[in-house]
Design a protein around this motif. Sequence first.
Motif, PDB file in Angstrom:
ATOM      1  N   ARG A 297      24.293  67.361  22.407  1.00 40.69           N
ATOM      2  CA  ARG A 297      23.445  66.513  23.116  1.00 40.69           C
ATOM      3  C   ARG A 297      23.398  66.696  24.513  1.00 40.69           C
ATOM      4  O   ARG A 297      24.259  66.646  25.120  1.00 40.69           O
ATOM      5  CB  ARG A 297      24.100  65.004  22.704  1.00 40.69           C
ATOM      6  N   GLU A 298      22.151  67.254  24.815  1.00 37.87           N
ATOM      7  CA  GLU A 298      22.054  67.857  26.415  1.00 37.87           C
ATOM      8  C   GLU A 298      21.788  66.342  27.223  1.00 37.87           C
ATOM      9  O   GLU A 298      21.992  66.588  28.656  1.00 37.87           O
ATOM     10  CB  GLU A 298      21.065  68.765  26.571  1.00 37.87           C
ATOM     11  N   SER A 299      20.884  65.329  26.720  1.00 34.70           N
ATOM     12  CA  SER A 299      20.871  64.283  27.676  1.00 34.70           C
ATOM     13  C   SER A 299      20.497  63.036  26.724  1.00 34.70           C
ATOM     14  O   SER A 299      19.867  63.441  25.771  1.00 34.70           O
ATOM     15  CB  SER A 299      19.518  64.757  28.796  1.00 34.70           C
ATOM     16  N   PHE A 300      20.745  62.041  27.497  1.00 32.55           N
ATOM     17  CA  PHE A 300      20.384  60.685  26.621  1.00 32.55           C
ATOM     18  C   PHE A 300      20.224  59.640  27.746  1.00 32.55           C
ATOM     19  O   PHE A 300      20.800  59.569  28.804  1.00 32.55           O
ATOM     20  CB  PHE A 300      21.657  60.433  25.758  1.00 32.55           C
ATOM     21  N   THR A 301      19.130  58.773  27.380  1.00 34.72           N
ATOM     22  CA  THR A 301      19.106  57.456  28.287  1.00 34.72           C
ATOM     23  C   THR A 301      18.811  56.469  27.240  1.00 34.72           C
ATOM     24  O   THR A 301      17.987  56.407  26.355  1.00 34.72           O
ATOM     25  CB  THR A 301      17.433  57.681  28.897  1.00 34.72           C
ATOM     26  N   PRO A 302      19.710  55.449  27.478  1.00 31.12           N
ATOM     27  CA  PRO A 302      19.610  54.117  26.613  1.00 31.12           C
ATOM     28  C   PRO A 302      18.294  53.444  26.606  1.00 31.12           C
ATOM     29  O   PRO A 302      17.690  53.573  27.731  1.00 31.12           O
ATOM     30  CB  PRO A 302      20.929  53.602  26.917  1.00 31.12           C
ATOM     31  N   VAL A 303      18.118  52.420  25.952  1.00 34.93           N
ATOM     32  CA  VAL A 303      16.836  51.605  26.191  1.00 34.93           C
ATOM     33  C   VAL A 303      17.058  51.102  27.773  1.00 34.93           C
ATOM     34  O   VAL A 303      17.979  50.615  28.233  1.00 34.93           O
ATOM     35  CB  VAL A 303      16.937  50.383  25.129  1.00 34.93           C
ATOM     36  N   VAL A 304      15.801  50.778  28.379  1.00 33.12           N
ATOM     37  CA  VAL A 304      15.748  50.545  29.767  1.00 33.12           C
ATOM     38  C   VAL A 304      14.839  49.259  29.491  1.00 33.12           C
ATOM     39  O   VAL A 304      13.690  49.260  29.531  1.00 33.12           O
ATOM     40  CB  VAL A 304      15.175  51.370  30.723  1.00 33.12           C
ATOM     41  N   GLU A 305      15.419  47.891  29.806  1.00 29.36           N
ATOM     42  CA  GLU A 305      14.868  46.766  29.876  1.00 29.36           C
ATOM     43  C   GLU A 305      14.360  46.595  31.379  1.00 29.36           C
ATOM     44  O   GLU A 305      15.336  46.247  32.049  1.00 29.36           O
ATOM     45  CB  GLU A 305      15.419  45.524  29.373  1.00 29.36           C
ATOM     46  N   PHE A 306      13.343  46.529  32.000  1.00 31.74           N
ATOM     47  CA  PHE A 306      12.810  46.483  33.554  1.00 31.74           C
ATOM     48  C   PHE A 306      13.364  44.953  33.791  1.00 31.74           C
ATOM     49  O   PHE A 306      13.296  44.036  32.892  1.00 31.74           O
ATOM     50  CB  PHE A 306      11.543  46.759  33.758  1.00 31.74           C
ATOM     51  N   GLU A 307      14.015  44.989  34.874  1.00 32.29           N
ATOM     52  CA  GLU A 307      14.345  43.381  35.241  1.00 32.29           C
ATOM     53  C   GLU A 307      13.257  42.348  35.117  1.00 32.29           C
ATOM     54  O   GLU A 307      12.247  42.595  35.526  1.00 32.29           O
ATOM     55  CB  GLU A 307      14.744  43.436  36.823  1.00 32.29           C
ATOM     56  N   HIS A 308      13.776  41.487  34.337  1.00 28.61           N
ATOM     57  CA  HIS A 308      12.768  40.391  33.839  1.00 28.61           C
ATOM     58  C   HIS A 308      12.234  39.842  35.128  1.00 28.61           C
ATOM     59  O   HIS A 308      10.935  39.289  35.024  1.00 28.61           O
ATOM     60  CB  HIS A 308      13.332  39.593  33.027  1.00 28.61           C
ATOM     61  N   ALA A 309      13.100  39.455  36.073  1.00 31.66           N
ATOM     62  CA  ALA A 309      12.501  38.597  37.346  1.00 31.66           C
ATOM     63  C   ALA A 309      11.367  39.433  37.890  1.00 31.66           C
ATOM     64  O   ALA A 309      10.365  39.016  38.423  1.00 31.66           O
ATOM     65  CB  ALA A 309      13.734  38.286  38.048  1.00 31.66           C
ATOM     66  N   LEU A 310      11.824  40.769  38.357  1.00 26.54           N
ATOM     67  CA  LEU A 310      10.725  41.440  39.078  1.00 26.54           C
ATOM     68  C   LEU A 310       9.647  41.697  38.256  1.00 26.54           C
ATOM     69  O   LEU A 310       8.526  41.561  38.649  1.00 26.54           O
ATOM     70  CB  LEU A 310      11.374  42.795  39.457  1.00 26.54           C
ATOM     71  N   ARG A 311       9.702  42.037  37.048  1.00 28.46           N
ATOM     72  CA  ARG A 311       8.425  42.448  35.989  1.00 28.46           C
ATOM     73  C   ARG A 311       7.692  41.027  36.258  1.00 28.46           C
ATOM     74  O   ARG A 311       6.653  40.953  36.098  1.00 28.46           O
ATOM     75  CB  ARG A 311       9.126  42.526  34.658  1.00 28.46           C
ATOM     76  N   ASP A 312       8.232  39.665  35.959  1.00 26.80           N
ATOM     77  CA  ASP A 312       7.500  38.704  35.806  1.00 26.80           C
ATOM     78  C   ASP A 312       6.813  38.191  37.079  1.00 26.80           C
ATOM     79  O   ASP A 312       5.568  37.805  37.373  1.00 26.80           O
ATOM     80  CB  ASP A 312       8.562  37.516  35.615  1.00 26.80           C
ATOM     81  N   GLU A 313       7.389  38.714  38.104  1.00 28.03           N
ATOM     82  CA  GLU A 313       6.743  38.495  39.760  1.00 28.03           C
ATOM     83  C   GLU A 313       5.709  39.491  40.028  1.00 28.03           C
ATOM     84  O   GLU A 313       4.574  38.868  40.307  1.00 28.03           O
ATOM     85  CB  GLU A 313       7.823  38.957  40.782  1.00 28.03           C
ATOM     86  N   LEU A 314       5.589  40.547  39.053  1.00 31.10           N
ATOM     87  CA  LEU A 314       4.492  41.663  39.275  1.00 31.10           C
ATOM     88  C   LEU A 314       3.369  40.751  38.495  1.00 31.10           C
ATOM     89  O   LEU A 314       2.223  41.018  38.990  1.00 31.10           O
ATOM     90  CB  LEU A 314       4.829  42.897  38.580  1.00 31.10           C
ATOM     91  N   GLY A 315       3.652  40.112  37.275  1.00 32.56           N
ATOM     92  CA  GLY A 315       2.570  39.416  36.387  1.00 32.56           C
ATOM     93  C   GLY A 315       2.252  38.554  37.326  1.00 32.56           C
ATOM     94  O   GLY A 315       0.874  38.375  37.171  1.00 32.56           O
ATOM     95  N   LYS A 316       2.744  37.580  38.185  1.00 32.19           N
ATOM     96  CA  LYS A 316       2.195  36.408  38.907  1.00 32.19           C
ATOM     97  C   LYS A 316       1.432  37.040  40.028  1.00 32.19           C
ATOM     98  O   LYS A 316       0.308  36.675  40.230  1.00 32.19           O
ATOM     99  CB  LYS A 316       3.443  35.816  39.481  1.00 32.19           C
ATOM    100  N   ILE A 317       1.801  37.865  40.659  1.00 33.82           N
ATOM    101  CA  ILE A 317       1.133  38.570  41.708  1.00 33.82           C
ATOM    102  C   ILE A 317      -0.326  39.145  41.327  1.00 33.82           C
ATOM    103  O   ILE A 317      -1.269  38.950  41.828  1.00 33.82           O
ATOM    104  CB  ILE A 317       1.839  39.601  42.407  1.00 33.82           C
ATOM    105  N   LEU A 318      -0.245  39.819  40.009  1.00 35.63           N
ATOM    106  CA  LEU A 318      -1.290  40.151  39.470  1.00 35.63           C
ATOM    107  C   LEU A 318      -2.482  39.165  38.642  1.00 35.63           C
ATOM    108  O   LEU A 318      -3.313  39.663  37.949  1.00 35.63           O
ATOM    109  CB  LEU A 318      -1.176  41.397  38.762  1.00 35.63           C
ATOM    110  N   GLY A 319      -1.935  38.016  38.707  1.00 37.61           N
ATOM    111  CA  GLY A 319      -2.920  36.918  38.028  1.00 37.61           C
ATOM    112  C   GLY A 319      -2.321  36.592  36.529  1.00 37.61           C
ATOM    113  O   GLY A 319      -2.829  35.725  36.126  1.00 37.61           O
TER     114      GLY A 319
END
Length: 396
Positions: A310-332
Amino acid sequence: MWADLAGIGRSAESGGYRRYAWTAADAECRAWFREQAEARGLVYEVDRNGNQWAWLGDPAAGDAVVTGSHLDSVPDGGAFDGPLGVVSSFAALDELRGRGVTFNRPVAVANFGDEEGARFGLACTGSRLTAGQLTREAAHALRDADGVRLAQAMEAAGHDPDAIGPDPERLGRIGAFVELHIEQGRALDLTRDRVGIASAIWPHGRWRFDFRGEANHAGTTRLADRRDPMLTYAETVLAARREAELAGAVATFGKVAVEPNGVNAIPSLVRGWLDSRAADQDALDTVVAAVEAAARERAQRDGVDLDVVRESFTPVVEFEHALRDELGKILGGAVPLLGTGAGHDAGILSGSIPTAMLFVRNPTGVSHSPAEFAAEDDCAAGVLALADVLEGLACR
């Protein structure tokens, strides 16, 4: 900006880009980034890992809002993967200055080095080093296809390879990182949306399969006497497709090296690289385990030895919900959320700082290819969305 970048590292034969880390094409891209920063009066710097930064405001003030992406490419890659995020970041700053907004937090545009991993085989090297997910020793051990070590390539490009390593102080000054990227699929095209917000990055990794047989003459060696690793490799490729379909995942053997690589010679070694991704860890583990099991079963039949690394591995990434939700609010609030099977610097950095991603519509869904494309009006919509996000995070 787009026109200035268009010709750098482009192959006349394929029309694709070959902007590999620490090469002449990479140096041209890096020079372009510096020119863009200085033309805007931004504070330009290169960190210990070779990542480039262009700052508006005091970098030491803390709680900065950072945007950007990367400028390197996969072999014969498209024009948009990476560069769209960097160009859009500078354009979004121009838009905000045109609006006459007041920045209450420092803002920066970043170009992370060697995101694609095309030359040294490890994706997101610049951000991995910065986040402490790659040690200096492991980085120094990386080699390209010609045997050139990463440290040698960095030194030849004028960067100190002994200075690389974790940079917690820099990350500690960042309050949020937002990366804009062309969508690597057709979800937005199917919903007729120009821009989307990333929900998560699938777990993914790269595995090297070394099939070792016996070199011999292709014309005089009986089929029954052969130890041909190409047969084992071929069965493993088919197994990867079969197991991925069963698990609802993806699996690809996209790179192969053969020794002695002669038309009239049975190979002694076939080395293939598996890239596999899935919506969750269990599905990914199931696929990789099944592919390896199929490979070992066939290897035993063919008299072939097999090593899997195994040369590389990245586990599941859940983007921070608070920041993600804030982007959603900003964009309507009507912006679709999309999962993605592609890795990004934002995913690597998510373990250290709050990160989020915006996607711009890709009408064909083609990525990592010269056919990759985003329409100009969609790109403009992406710039405006990013500007709105930066305004909402840094100016209010």
